[in-house]
Design an enzyme around this catalytic site. Sequence first.
Site, PDB file in Angstrom:
ATOM      1  N   GLU A 111      50.222 -10.089 -11.541  1.00 44.17           N
ATOM      2  CA  GLU A 111      50.771  -8.724 -11.734  1.00 44.17           C
ATOM      3  C   GLU A 111      52.226  -8.635 -11.297  1.00 44.17           C
ATOM      4  OE1 GLU A 111      49.695  -6.603 -13.487  1.00 44.17           O
ATOM      5  OE2 GLU A 111      47.648  -7.326 -13.694  1.00 44.17           O
TER       6      GLU A 111
HETATM    7  C1  LIG Z   1      44.434 -16.690 -11.586  1.00 51.23           C
HETATM    8  C2  LIG Z   1      45.474 -16.078 -12.442  1.00 51.23           C
HETATM    9  C3  LIG Z   1      45.175 -14.959 -13.204  1.00 51.23           C
HETATM   10  C4  LIG Z   1      46.137 -14.402 -14.050  1.00 51.23           C
HETATM   11  N1  LIG Z   1      45.803 -13.348 -14.861  1.00 51.23           N
HETATM   12  C5  LIG Z   1      46.673 -12.975 -15.835  1.00 51.23           C
HETATM   13  C6  LIG Z   1      46.275 -12.038 -16.847  1.00 51.23           C
HETATM   14  O1  LIG Z   1      45.165 -11.519 -16.833  1.00 51.23           O
HETATM   15  N2  LIG Z   1      47.159 -11.754 -17.840  1.00 51.23           N
HETATM   16  C7  LIG Z   1      48.412 -12.307 -17.891  1.00 51.23           C
HETATM   17  O2  LIG Z   1      49.144 -12.010 -18.796  1.00 51.23           O
HETATM   18  N3  LIG Z   1      48.823 -13.172 -16.927  1.00 51.23           N
HETATM   19  C8  LIG Z   1      47.988 -13.523 -15.910  1.00 51.23           C
HETATM   20  N4  LIG Z   1      48.376 -14.421 -14.956  1.00 51.23           N
HETATM   21  C9  LIG Z   1      49.747 -14.918 -14.985  1.00 51.23           C
HETATM   22  C10 LIG Z   1      50.575 -14.387 -13.812  1.00 51.23           C
HETATM   23  O3  LIG Z   1      50.804 -13.017 -13.962  1.00 51.23           O
HETATM   24  C11 LIG Z   1      51.844 -15.240 -13.763  1.00 51.23           C
HETATM   25  O4  LIG Z   1      51.457 -16.502 -13.267  1.00 51.23           O
HETATM   26  C12 LIG Z   1      52.927 -14.619 -12.902  1.00 51.23           C
HETATM   27  O5  LIG Z   1      53.405 -13.439 -13.479  1.00 51.23           O
HETATM   28  C13 LIG Z   1      54.112 -15.565 -12.688  1.00 51.23           C
HETATM   29  O6  LIG Z   1      54.500 -16.214 -13.877  1.00 51.23           O
HETATM   30  P1  LIG Z   1      54.631 -17.802 -13.885  1.00 51.23           P
HETATM   31  O7  LIG Z   1      53.376 -18.364 -13.311  1.00 51.23           O
HETATM   32  O8  LIG Z   1      55.025 -18.251 -15.211  1.00 51.23           O
HETATM   33  O9  LIG Z   1      55.778 -18.108 -12.832  1.00 51.23           O
HETATM   34  P2  LIG Z   1      57.351 -18.106 -13.133  1.00 51.23           P
HETATM   35  O10 LIG Z   1      57.736 -16.904 -13.897  1.00 51.23           O
HETATM   36  O11 LIG Z   1      57.743 -19.436 -13.669  1.00 51.23           O
HETATM   37  O12 LIG Z   1      57.921 -17.950 -11.652  1.00 51.23           O
HETATM   38  C14 LIG Z   1      57.954 -19.019 -10.689  1.00 51.23           C
HETATM   39  C15 LIG Z   1      58.602 -18.488  -9.418  1.00 51.23           C
HETATM   40  O13 LIG Z   1      59.939 -18.072  -9.706  1.00 51.23           O
HETATM   41  C16 LIG Z   1      60.133 -16.717  -9.352  1.00 51.23           C
HETATM   42  N5  LIG Z   1      60.993 -16.098 -10.360  1.00 51.23           N
HETATM   43  C17 LIG Z   1      60.865 -16.109 -11.693  1.00 51.23           C
HETATM   44  N6  LIG Z   1      61.850 -15.413 -12.274  1.00 51.23           N
HETATM   45  C18 LIG Z   1      62.628 -14.956 -11.288  1.00 51.23           C
HETATM   46  C19 LIG Z   1      63.802 -14.138 -11.247  1.00 51.23           C
HETATM   47  N7  LIG Z   1      64.367 -13.637 -12.361  1.00 51.23           N
HETATM   48  N8  LIG Z   1      64.324 -13.853 -10.043  1.00 51.23           N
HETATM   49  C20 LIG Z   1      63.747 -14.317  -8.912  1.00 51.23           C
HETATM   50  N9  LIG Z   1      62.649 -15.081  -8.888  1.00 51.23           N
HETATM   51  C21 LIG Z   1      62.092 -15.385 -10.068  1.00 51.23           C
HETATM   52  C22 LIG Z   1      58.765 -16.093  -9.303  1.00 51.23           C
HETATM   53  O14 LIG Z   1      58.712 -14.995  -8.402  1.00 51.23           O
HETATM   54  C23 LIG Z   1      57.916 -17.264  -8.824  1.00 51.23           C
HETATM   55  O15 LIG Z   1      57.937 -17.331  -7.426  1.00 51.23           O
HETATM   56  C24 LIG Z   1      47.437 -14.959 -14.084  1.00 51.23           C
HETATM   57  C25 LIG Z   1      47.749 -16.061 -13.286  1.00 51.23           C
HETATM   58  C26 LIG Z   1      46.783 -16.637 -12.501  1.00 51.23           C
HETATM   59  C27 LIG Z   1      47.139 -17.865 -11.712  1.00 51.23           C
END
Ligand SMILES: Cc1cc2nc3c(=O)[nH]c(=O)nc-3n(C[C@H](O)[C@H](O)[C@H](O)COP(=O)(O)OP(=O)(O)OC[C@H]3O[C@@H](n4cnc5c(N)ncnc54)[C@H](O)[C@@H]3O)c2cc1C
Length: 599
Positions: free
Chosen positions: A441
Amino acid sequence: MPRYQAPLADIRFVLEDLLRVEQLATLPGYEDATPDLIFPVIAEGARLCEEVLFPLNQSGDAEGCRLEKGRVFTPAGFPAAYRAYIEGGWTRLACAPEDGGMGLPELVYFVMEEMVSSANLAFGIYPGLSRGVYNAVRRHGEESLKRRVLPRLADGSWAGTMCLTEPQAGTDLGLVRTRAEPDGAGGYRITGTKIFISAGDHDLTENILHLVLARLPDAPGGSHGISLFLVPKIQVRDDQGTLGTANAVSCGGLEHKMGIRGSSTCVLNFDGAAGWLVGQPHKGLPAMFTMMNAARLAVGLQGLGLAEVAYQHALAYARDRLQGRALKGARYPNRPADPLIVHPDIRRMLLTMKAYNEGGRALAYWIGLHLDHEARHPDLRTRQAAGELVALLIPVLKALLTDLGFEVANLALQIHGGHGYIQDNGIEQYVRDARITQVYEGTNGIQALDLVGRKLPQATGRLLRHFCHPLAAELEELGRDGADPVLAALAAPLAKAFGRFQQATVTIAIRGLADPDEAAAAASDYLRLFGLVALGALWLRMARVAQEKLAAGATNPLYRGKLDTARFFMAKLLPQTGALFAAIQAGAAVVMDPEDERF
Ligand SMILES: Cc1cc2nc3c(=O)[nH]c(=O)nc-3n(C[C@H](O)[C@H](O)[C@H](O)COP(=O)(O)OP(=O)(O)OC[C@H]3O[C@@H](n4cnc5c(N)ncnc54)[C@H](O)[C@@H]3O)c2cc1C
């Protein structure tokens, strides 16, 4: 063995004594929501959580979900528990009466969300997402779509999901590639792959409605070119919602993950699946935010729920486990050793957990009450002010309560010593389950950026004033001669922390205008500083209520406990604001100066 008992006494204190929940019944549409109705509903919800959901928590974690021939099966007991959940009417709780819902206030839903998360977070994710889809379609869907799907979401026979994430598009949803093509008959065909989709497939309901972010052929690039679609797993034939053939949506895999193992996390493939547009073309992100805002509040409550159940385990263990003697001499001389609870360091941990949990509950429910005011208050300005306060506090609640949920779960494990690290004792599951709440989220880092980058500057700082002005007035009143000395002693450190918070706000606003890195580099420290001040404000208000009750002759030990814990919070936890303030003042250079290669 792990145990969970819904904290009904504290819930009642917050609702009745602190928030005066009887005021809800004065709001149009909530006339029936009197305390006489609300408290029995909550007690019945507590029974379901304790007796039906909690017993499946450890077994659900051990078994996990499985994918067989393209179908996902939840752990043993989940389908029956879900039937009990819908037969009890819990999916209908806060849905509108015209959709077959009970139309109860959001605040009651908040209480249920907390208790379900304590009892079995992995289970709670299934109905929680359906509720989010219900809200988004109700707000943005066309009438015919609403008629088709809302009653089914309300009665729980259909579930929902939120499909944003793709392999290359996590935080940055502007990178979404899933496509939507008009089918020439008013509908759309959706093609693409979504990953990490919670409740993406399961065996709890006869249909699943996926809310999907995708791009129309003429979409501009970036986040302004994203539209929102509702894509059913099984096609829906007509306005009555009769089911047709399977849609072209399939589960391509299940993730094996650290926690919430009873919740299915799916790869979903959309291969020209039929869907409906929800809201305006290219305006999908704002529409999805209806769901995400509610979901962020719900995830904050998940953090609180886990913190509560972890605390209960730790407290029971600290009373039970005999190790060592109290430093000033045996407190229980008839036993071979004293229980852990006599030791100062154990008490520090228990009080930290209690202070965060009860403060967090008060903060969360206070926000829940404002949500109800935003939705129902007859006065427009009150509605607007309530909505702005909620908007300001959404990132704070989400990040603060999930960070604290993880910290509290860790403290609970620490109190169990080595036994906490052993799976059978059930505590390590809470640490694992809590960890994801800080990530999904919108990660907590992104919540902090939302707070400093969007919420603080919005309406030239008006959102923040809804929080600051009443608190400043309370602190001023308690700082005057003649104020109750107990409350004045609690207000003094809070006034100091509040001063730091105001100064930090000015620093971020001024420096951030000249250099956006300044605001971003301070954002996480600032959010925690804000969160601690907000908890302090709620602790002061709870202490005030407790003091009034005691002065009026009340003998309930809960009131003394509130004063003890308020004192602990102000003395031992609030001083963190000093360190956070210094870190904020340090500025962005210490973070941004080192070249990337020097890491
Ligand atoms: C168990 C689980 C359930 C989930 N359920 C859902 C779901 O139901 N629906 C759905 O759509 N998604 C879902 N997700 C996805 C989840 O919302 C994302 O994993 C999350 O939003 C982060 O995206 P990412 O993993 O690609 O990390 P990234 O976006 O690659 O981020 C990696 C790190 O970099 C930081 N970061 C990224 N961009 C920036 C920025 N501009 N400035 C500063 N810091 C930054 C982030 O805070 C994080 O610490 C789920 C994930 C998991 C693991």
